[in-house]
Design an enzyme around this catalytic site. Structure first.
Site, mmCIF file in Angstrom:
data_model
loop_
_atom_site.group_PDB
_atom_site.id
_atom_site.type_symbol
_atom_site.label_atom_id
_atom_site.label_comp_id
_atom_site.label_asym_id
_atom_site.label_seq_id
_atom_site.Cartn_x
_atom_site.Cartn_y
_atom_site.Cartn_z
ATOM 1 N N LYS A 158 40.170 76.543 22.451
ATOM 2 C CA LYS A 158 39.730 77.204 21.223
ATOM 3 C C LYS A 158 38.481 78.017 21.535
ATOM 4 C CE LYS A 158 39.675 75.544 16.423
ATOM 5 N NZ LYS A 158 39.310 74.395 15.588
HETATM 6 O O1 G3P Z 1 38.986 73.232 12.411
HETATM 7 C C1 G3P Z 1 38.633 74.388 11.762
HETATM 8 C C2 G3P Z 1 38.660 74.313 10.255
HETATM 9 O O2 G3P Z 1 39.852 73.746 9.806
HETATM 10 C C3 G3P Z 1 37.429 73.730 9.643
HETATM 11 O O3 G3P Z 1 37.590 73.413 8.287
HETATM 12 O O4 G3P Z 1 36.834 72.168 6.291
HETATM 13 O O5 G3P Z 1 35.200 72.610 8.140
HETATM 14 O O6 G3P Z 1 35.981 74.457 6.657
HETATM 15 P P1 G3P Z 1 36.340 73.143 7.309
#
Ligand code: G3P
Length: 217
Positions: free
Chosen positions: A83
């Site tokens: 990533k």
């Molecule tokens: O892994 C990346 C993404 O899904 C992060 O989500 O909830 O931290 O905005 P969030």
């Protein structure tokens, strides 16, 4: 649509994988910090539990170090996806890694033209962050629709991995909008099975069946 789990909790992922419905996993540095364990040990456990793509994020800012980190992460297991952030250096690293046979997931995507750049760099996945756009007063799902249209216009093979999912409604709308995958927190994943009418209906069927005095086996 493929379902990935957005988590670095290896024990929970192992349990969720037993449903047979988990196609992959995404981790990020915040999730690794939350899990509070050794990153590489955690990745090894996750890769053993879930046979699909497991995203592991680099933390360097420059292309050369990102590539070194990416190759070290790839050495953990064949199903690791590197990533990288959607920055100029991240896209350079993406192109190098993809050109050399290493799958990537370009993360922190907040616009359709950013996704276009990730596709041009040859990314295997691009991760538009729906929930964070909604939090910012924008329409996260509109971004999925825009990226779908662009990728379809030019037959880009990059998969749209809807990320920053907060609700079951996000999963439904991402599927309708044509996202190839959605990465979902464990709590939201568990809510996907649920409907109050399913519970009530099952209770009534079982009660009525019992009244017949019969058994199937
Ligand atoms: O892994 C990346 C993404 O899904 C992060 O989500 O909830 O931290 O905005 P969030």
């Amino acid at each position: 649509m493929q379902i990935f789990i957005d988590s670095a909790d290896a024990a929970e992922l192992k349990t969720l994988a037993q449903t047979g419905l988990v196609d992959g996993v995404t981790t990020n540095p915040s999730l690794v910090a939350k899990a509070g364990r050794d990153f590489f040990e955690t990745l090894r456990e996750i890769c053993a539990a879930v046979p699909g793509p497991i995203s592991a994020e680099v933390v360097a800012q420059d292309c050369e170090t990102m590539i070194k980190e990416g190759l070290k992460l790839r050495a953990v297991a064949p199903n690791i996806v590197v990533k990288v952030p959607l920055t100029p250096e991240g896209l350079k690293a993406c192109k190098y890694l993809e050109d050399n046979g290493h799958p990537t997931n370009v993360t922190l995507c907040f616009s359709a033209v950013q996704a276009l750049m990730a596709a041009k760099a040859g990314a295997t996945f691009v991760s538009p962050f729906i929930g964070r756009l909604d939090d910012n007063g924008q329409d996260g799902m509109e971004l999925i629709r825009e990226i779908r249209a662009i990728f379809d216009n030019y037959d880009y093979p990059t998969s749209i991995l809807a990320a920053s999912i907060r609700t079951a409604g996000h999963v439904r709308d991402a599927a309708i909008a044509g996202a190839d995958c959605a990465t979902i927190p464990p709590t939201v994943f568990k809510s996907l099975y649920k409907h109050v009418l399913t519970d009530m209906g099952l209770e009534a069927f079982l009660k009525d069946w019992k009244s017949t005095g019969q058994s199937i086996l």
